[in-house]
Design an enzyme around this catalytic site. Structure first.
Site, PDB file in Angstrom:
ATOM      1  N   HIS A 185      37.400  -0.876 103.175  1.00  0.00           N
ATOM      2  CA  HIS A 185      38.463  -1.302 102.264  1.00  0.00           C
ATOM      3  C   HIS A 185      37.976  -2.524 101.497  1.00  0.00           C
ATOM      4  O   HIS A 185      37.324  -3.401 102.072  1.00  0.00           O
ATOM      5  CB  HIS A 185      39.726  -1.692 103.038  1.00  0.00           C
ATOM      6  N   ARG A 235      50.077   2.918 104.212  1.00  0.00           N
ATOM      7  CA  ARG A 235      48.624   2.924 104.270  1.00  0.00           C
ATOM      8  C   ARG A 235      47.983   4.258 103.894  1.00  0.00           C
ATOM      9  O   ARG A 235      46.809   4.471 104.150  1.00  0.00           O
ATOM     10  CB  ARG A 235      48.149   2.496 105.659  1.00  0.00           C
ATOM     11  N   ARG A 263      41.375   1.340  99.077  1.00  0.00           N
ATOM     12  CA  ARG A 263      41.101   1.905 100.392  1.00  0.00           C
ATOM     13  C   ARG A 263      40.110   3.065 100.395  1.00  0.00           C
ATOM     14  O   ARG A 263      39.784   3.602 101.433  1.00  0.00           O
ATOM     15  CB  ARG A 263      42.429   2.344 101.023  1.00  0.00           C
ATOM     16  N   GLU A 274      38.347   0.123 116.524  1.00  0.00           N
ATOM     17  CA  GLU A 274      39.101   0.941 115.563  1.00  0.00           C
ATOM     18  C   GLU A 274      39.666   2.179 116.256  1.00  0.00           C
ATOM     19  O   GLU A 274      39.513   2.366 117.462  1.00  0.00           O
ATOM     20  CB  GLU A 274      38.214   1.299 114.375  1.00  0.00           C
ATOM     21  N   GLU A 283      33.868  -0.843 108.580  1.00  0.00           N
ATOM     22  CA  GLU A 283      33.990  -0.118 109.850  1.00  0.00           C
ATOM     23  C   GLU A 283      32.671   0.573 110.170  1.00  0.00           C
ATOM     24  O   GLU A 283      31.923   0.937 109.274  1.00  0.00           O
ATOM     25  CB  GLU A 283      35.118   0.917 109.749  1.00  0.00           C
ATOM     26  N   ASP A 321       5.195  -3.485  93.392  1.00  0.00           N
ATOM     27  CA  ASP A 321       5.052  -2.249  92.634  1.00  0.00           C
ATOM     28  C   ASP A 321       6.402  -1.536  92.576  1.00  0.00           C
ATOM     29  O   ASP A 321       6.824  -0.904  93.521  1.00  0.00           O
ATOM     30  CB  ASP A 321       3.989  -1.381  93.319  1.00  0.00           C
ATOM     31  N   GLU A 364      44.394  -4.012  97.755  1.00  0.00           N
ATOM     32  CA  GLU A 364      43.431  -3.425  98.692  1.00  0.00           C
ATOM     33  C   GLU A 364      43.096  -2.013  98.232  1.00  0.00           C
ATOM     34  O   GLU A 364      43.960  -1.128  98.257  1.00  0.00           O
ATOM     35  CB  GLU A 364      44.043  -3.382 100.097  1.00  0.00           C
ATOM     36  N   GLU A 369      35.503  -2.595 113.868  1.00  0.00           N
ATOM     37  CA  GLU A 369      35.624  -3.281 112.571  1.00  0.00           C
ATOM     38  C   GLU A 369      35.433  -4.778 112.798  1.00  0.00           C
ATOM     39  O   GLU A 369      35.959  -5.330 113.756  1.00  0.00           O
ATOM     40  CB  GLU A 369      37.013  -3.022 111.957  1.00  0.00           C
TER      41      GLU A 369
HETATM   42  P1  ADP Z   1      44.062  -5.097 106.860  1.00  0.00           P
HETATM   43  O1  ADP Z   1      45.454  -5.626 106.994  1.00  0.00           O
HETATM   44  O2  ADP Z   1      43.945  -4.098 105.750  1.00  0.00           O
HETATM   45  O3  ADP Z   1      43.484  -4.595 108.160  1.00  0.00           O
HETATM   46  P2  ADP Z   1      42.211  -7.300 107.179  1.00  0.00           P
HETATM   47  O4  ADP Z   1      43.016  -8.423 107.719  1.00  0.00           O
HETATM   48  O5  ADP Z   1      41.375  -6.518 108.139  1.00  0.00           O
HETATM   49  O6  ADP Z   1      43.210  -6.350 106.357  1.00  0.00           O
HETATM   50  O7  ADP Z   1      41.234  -7.817 106.007  1.00  0.00           O
HETATM   51  C1  ADP Z   1      41.728  -8.503 104.914  1.00  0.00           C
HETATM   52  C2  ADP Z   1      40.574  -8.991 104.034  1.00  0.00           C
HETATM   53  O8  ADP Z   1      41.134  -9.499 102.815  1.00  0.00           O
HETATM   54  C3  ADP Z   1      39.763 -10.124 104.639  1.00  0.00           C
HETATM   55  O9  ADP Z   1      38.393  -9.942 104.351  1.00  0.00           O
HETATM   56  C4  ADP Z   1      40.314 -11.360 103.881  1.00  0.00           C
HETATM   57  O10 ADP Z   1      39.414 -12.441 103.818  1.00  0.00           O
HETATM   58  C5  ADP Z   1      40.549 -10.756 102.515  1.00  0.00           C
HETATM   59  N1  ADP Z   1      41.431 -11.558 101.642  1.00  0.00           N
HETATM   60  C6  ADP Z   1      42.451 -12.392 101.969  1.00  0.00           C
HETATM   61  N2  ADP Z   1      42.952 -12.982 100.866  1.00  0.00           N
HETATM   62  C7  ADP Z   1      42.234 -12.527  99.803  1.00  0.00           C
HETATM   63  C8  ADP Z   1      42.258 -12.774  98.396  1.00  0.00           C
HETATM   64  N3  ADP Z   1      43.122 -13.606  97.842  1.00  0.00           N
HETATM   65  N4  ADP Z   1      41.356 -12.122  97.633  1.00  0.00           N
HETATM   66  C9  ADP Z   1      40.476 -11.258  98.161  1.00  0.00           C
HETATM   67  N5  ADP Z   1      40.419 -10.994  99.468  1.00  0.00           N
HETATM   68  C10 ADP Z   1      41.278 -11.612 100.294  1.00  0.00           C
HETATM   69 MG    MG Z   2      42.508  -2.627 105.326  1.00  0.00          MG
HETATM   70 MG    MG Z   3      40.176  -0.648 109.660  1.00  0.00          MG
HETATM   71 MG    MG Z   4      41.370  -4.325 108.695  1.00  0.00          MG
END
Ligand code: ADP
Ligand code: MG
Ligand code: MG
Ligand code: MG
Ligand code: MG
Length: 441
Positions: free
Chosen positions: A241, A313, A332, A185, A130, A51, A330, A192
């Protein structure tokens, strides 16, 4: 053996008794319809009806019969179920006449992914979720106390949060996740866990599964896991992120170009330009609660202004220095209270708009943007993200590209819900106001 026969065999072998048919409402809450295995055939024939009028943001009573279509590739046995064994299948929602339901967030995302595919791209997404782990009280209700700062828990085993996180990582691995990293974190009790990127639909499913698993494992450790964006004043909030890249249909990273000074392709710059152009418009979707905007304040590595950078950042978008296969951008601003399906649909649609219309991004800002004052921002034409949910909804109402990503049905339901939430919040008199004004006036 076809996919269906394979699934039935797995179900038999793993002695599963119950199967949860899962889908998500517009506000990002996971819904479940549970069946016993003897109903599985019926489910695989897409004959399970529910439903729709009882689900937030779905339909009125007059048109309430809806059907679930299980996606066989999402089958997984839930590792925390022992006896009886349980499994789940993620489903799409269909109307009685067999058309995909417009208000099903998974259908919404699929529609935008199809548009990308027709342009020659697959969207890869890696999220960084996170969350906080809080203690529960004698009655089992969540508090905002953590082991790290709750003195009276000193007698508890040393690192309750840490051992819960370890188990979460193991359980997620059993469910097929590739865990790249897991760490404490900034704030006490904040964690995280990062899993490997995948195509956007798989990632959105993974985010829903991730939150479910994290909550359940936390509970088994006597803790409460929350993805609320800013549970504690004065500490970092929880973000999500979103790392994104486009892959060409022959498997190359479309964001990589070794000849560019930043090794970014034209496609990457235009995608970036589109995401920045529509950032104000999609913020209501990626940051959908009144609490989301308490995270988007200066000083905690959460973005407040619409700028991009290659290393720093503090801006909205960072282009990490990793190159070639891992060339990505990225974003954010999103937080984990967002519905991952419509959130990714809105962001991708923005990026695609940038590619279609060759939108050039502004120059990068490679310094701490929190330190930039209003006049410098005005001079450079840099804008802020919406300051609260109300402003964000007004921006969404001005952005036809983001609106199109959601479709009329989901858009209306989403805006009604957000404005209702804002109305309720605005009426409430908080402790902060009493402390501030009770004596003064
Ligand atoms: P940060 O440096 O911001 O803390 P993290 O290492 O925690 O980043 O996370 C990076 C994320 O980006 C991971 O989930 C990773 O798998 C992803 N990632 C890596 N290469 C690619 C890509 N080419 N396209 C999309 N995501 C990616
Ligand atoms: Mg990040
Ligand atoms: Mg973080
Ligand atoms: Mg990270
Ligand atoms: Mg990292």
């Amino acid at each position: 053996m076809n996919e269906r026969e394979k699934l039935l065999e797995t179900v038999r072998e793993s002695e599963v008794e119950f199967i949860h048919l899962q889908f998500t409402d517009i506000l990002g809450v996971m819904k479940n319809i549970s069946i016993t295995v003897d109903q599985l055939d019926k489910a695989l024939n897409n004959e399970i009806m529910f439903d729709g009028s009882s689900i937030d943001g779905f339909v009125r009573i007059e048109e309430s019969d809806m059907y679930l279509r299980p996606d066989l590739s999402t089958f997984v046995v839930l590792p925390w179920s022992s006896y009886p064994k349980e499994a789940r299948l993620i489903c799409d929602v269909f109307m009685a006449d067999g058309t995909p339901f417009e208000g099903c967030p998974r259908n919404t995302l699929k529609k935008v992914l199809k548009e990308a595919y027709d342009m020659g791209y697959i969207l890869n997404v890696g999220p960084e979720c996170e969350f906080f782990l809080f203690h529960t009280n004698e009655r089992g209700q969540p508090t905002i106390e953590t082991h790290d700062d709750a003195g009276y828990f000193d007698l508890a085993p040393a690192d309750l949060g840490g051992s819960a996180r370890k188990e979460m990582t193991l359980v997620l691995k059993q469910m097929g996740f590739e865990i790249e990293a897991s760490h404490h974190e900034c704030a006490p009790g904040q964690h995280e866990i990062d899993f490997k990127y995948a195509d956007a639909l798989t990632t959105a499913d993974n985010i829903m599964t991730f939150k479910m698993a994290v909550r359940i494992i936390a509970q088994r450790h006597g803790l409460h896991a929350t993805f609320m964006p800013k549970p504690k004043f004065g500490l970092s909030g929880s973000g999500m992120h979103v790392n994104m890249s486009l892959q060409t249909l022959d498997g190359k990273n479309a964001f990589y170009d070794e000849t560019d000074e930043m090794q970014l392709s034209k496609t990457a710059y235009h995608f970036l330009g589109g995401v920045m152009e529509h950032a104000k418009g999609f913020t209501a979707i990626t940051n959908p609660t009144v609490n989301s905007y308490k995270r988007l304040t200066p000083g905690y590595e959460a973005p407040t202004i619409i700028a991009w950078s290659s290393g720093n950042r503090s801006p909205l978008i960072r282009v990490p220095s990793k190159r070639e296969k891992s060339t990505r951008i990225e974003l954010r601003s999103p937080d984990p209270s967002a519905n991952p399906y419509i959130g990714l649909a809105a962001v991708l649609k923005s990026g695609l708009d940038g590619i279609k219309n060759n939108i050039e991004p502004p120059k990068p800002v490679n310094r701490n943007v929190y330190k930039m004052d209003e006049s410098e921002m005005a001079e450079r034409g840099i804008e802020r993200l919406p300051a609260n949910l109300y402003e964000a909804v007004q921006e969404l109402l001005k952005d036809s590209v983001v609106q199109e990503a959601l479709g009329r049905h989901a858009l209306k339901k989403f805006i009604d819900a957000a404005l209702y939430e804002w109305g309720e919040y605005s009426k409430y008199v908080s402790q902060w106001e009493l402390d501030r004004y009770l004596r003064k006036f």
